[in-house]
Design an enzyme around this catalytic site. Structure first.
Site, short mmCIF file in Angstrom:
data_model
loop_
_atom_site.label_atom_id
_atom_site.label_comp_id
_atom_site.label_asym_id
_atom_site.label_seq_id
_atom_site.Cartn_x
_atom_site.Cartn_y
_atom_site.Cartn_z
N TYR A 69 0.86 -1.18 0.00
CA TYR A 69 0.00 0.00 0.00
C TYR A 69 0.91 1.25 0.00
O TYR A 69 1.28 1.75 1.05
CB TYR A 69 -0.89 0.03 1.24
CG TYR A 69 -2.03 -0.95 1.27
CD1 TYR A 69 -2.33 -1.75 0.18
CD2 TYR A 69 -2.82 -1.09 2.41
CE1 TYR A 69 -3.38 -2.66 0.22
CE2 TYR A 69 -3.88 -1.98 2.46
CZ TYR A 69 -4.16 -2.78 1.36
OH TYR A 69 -5.20 -3.67 1.41
N GLY A 221 -17.41 -0.77 -3.72
CA GLY A 221 -18.19 -1.55 -4.67
C GLY A 221 -17.42 -1.78 -5.96
O GLY A 221 -16.24 -2.14 -5.97
#
Length: 301
Positions: A69, A221
């Site tokens: 990350y 999503g």
């Protein structure tokens, strides 16, 4: 809702092995920029650290991160270390290993089993810790995870890892892992508008085994790593208005309503969104609202 007064304990608690965590945690992926990885623009360092400190103030005691990350100028692990060390005794930090990004941010070949120790040690170095509370093996398309998971189990025996998890897996992979060592959590992609039947089966299977199910991109999503979802079905908006909250908070609440073993790890670099995300743990959806939201499943594979 008075979000400013709501803390993470309102979401309830689940235990990862012997480590109790509040069911609303924090995903570190979006700390590094406007979008994950090398996408978007780098974040403001001071603001990202303020978000982390505020999360802990709000009772968040479960942070999900990874050495991969990072953006051009930010590392999630370094931000966590700088903002939060020395770490609170009840803070659980989970890291993923397996995927690899080079110094330019491009994805490289995922780790072989014999390389996983190096991945674990890199997370330890960046976080400034002598062990990791939870380490996920992120499956990268391999048919069997036995050899990779076995390598992590050896590191657990050596004391570098306290508990093990797996990510991006099917039921057969969970069965493989459980033959080798205990699994405390499974992290798969799962969201209100992206419910793969296979992942729904994993959710149920984890509940039967007392294993935490930790969905990623639950708020984003279909947008995934690019950004949080900014378009919402009318049903989500209607229910959000009824509760006086944001659509994103409804998505988090729906996630938590999937079972007492389900943990949410929404990520953000925005202090206001952080407060809203934590407050979502106090939302209680009615049976009718849950039915309407469940009917939105449009996953097509």
């Amino acid at each position: 809702m008075t979000a400013q007064t709501i803390t993470a304990d309102a979401s309830g608690t689940f235990t990862l092995g012997d480590l109790p965590v509040h069911r609303v945690g924090f995903g570190a992926m979006r700390l590094t920029g406007s979008a994950a990885f090398h996408l978007g623009t780098p974040s403001d360092r001071a603001r990202s650290m303020a978000v982390l400190r505020r999360a802990v103030e709000l009772g968040v005691n479960h942070i999900d991160t990874a050495a991969f990350y990072f953006s051009a100028t930010r590392s999630a692990n370094e931000l966590i270390n700088t903002a939060l060390a020395p770490y609170a005794d009840d803070l659980v930090i989970a890291a993923k290993v397996g995927p690899f990004r080079d110094y330019h941010g491009e994805w490289g070949t995922s780790a072989r089993p014999d390389q996983l120790r190096g991945h674990v040690e890199e997370n330890l170095r960046q976080l400034g810790r002598d062990h990791l509370d939870v380490v996920y093996l992120r499956r990268m398309r391999q048919d069997s995870i036995a050899e990779h998971f076995g390598a992590l189990a050896e590191l657990r025996e050596a004391g570098l890892i306290r508990h093990l998890g797996i990510s991006g897996v099917e039921p057969r992979h969970l069965a493989e892992a459980l033959e080798i060592a205990p699994v405390v959590s499974v992290q798969n992609r799962y969201a209100l508008d992206r419910r793969d039947p296979a992942d729904a089966g994993m959710l149920r299977l984890c509940g039967e085994h007392g294993i935490a199910f930790v969905p990623f991109y639950a708020v984003a999503g279909e947008a995934g790593a690019h950004a949080a979802a900014d378009t919402h079905d009318d049903t989500v908006r209607d229910i959000a208005r009824a509760h006086g909250v944001s659509p994103a908070q409804i998505r988090i609440a729906w996630t938590l309503h999937q079972g007492p073993h389900v943990l949410a790890i929404p990520g953000t670099g925005n202090p206001d969104h952080l407060v809203e995300n934590v407050a979502a743990g106090a939302l209680r959806l009615t049976a009718d609202e849950r039915k309407r939201l469940d009917a939105l499943d449009a996953f097509t594979g």
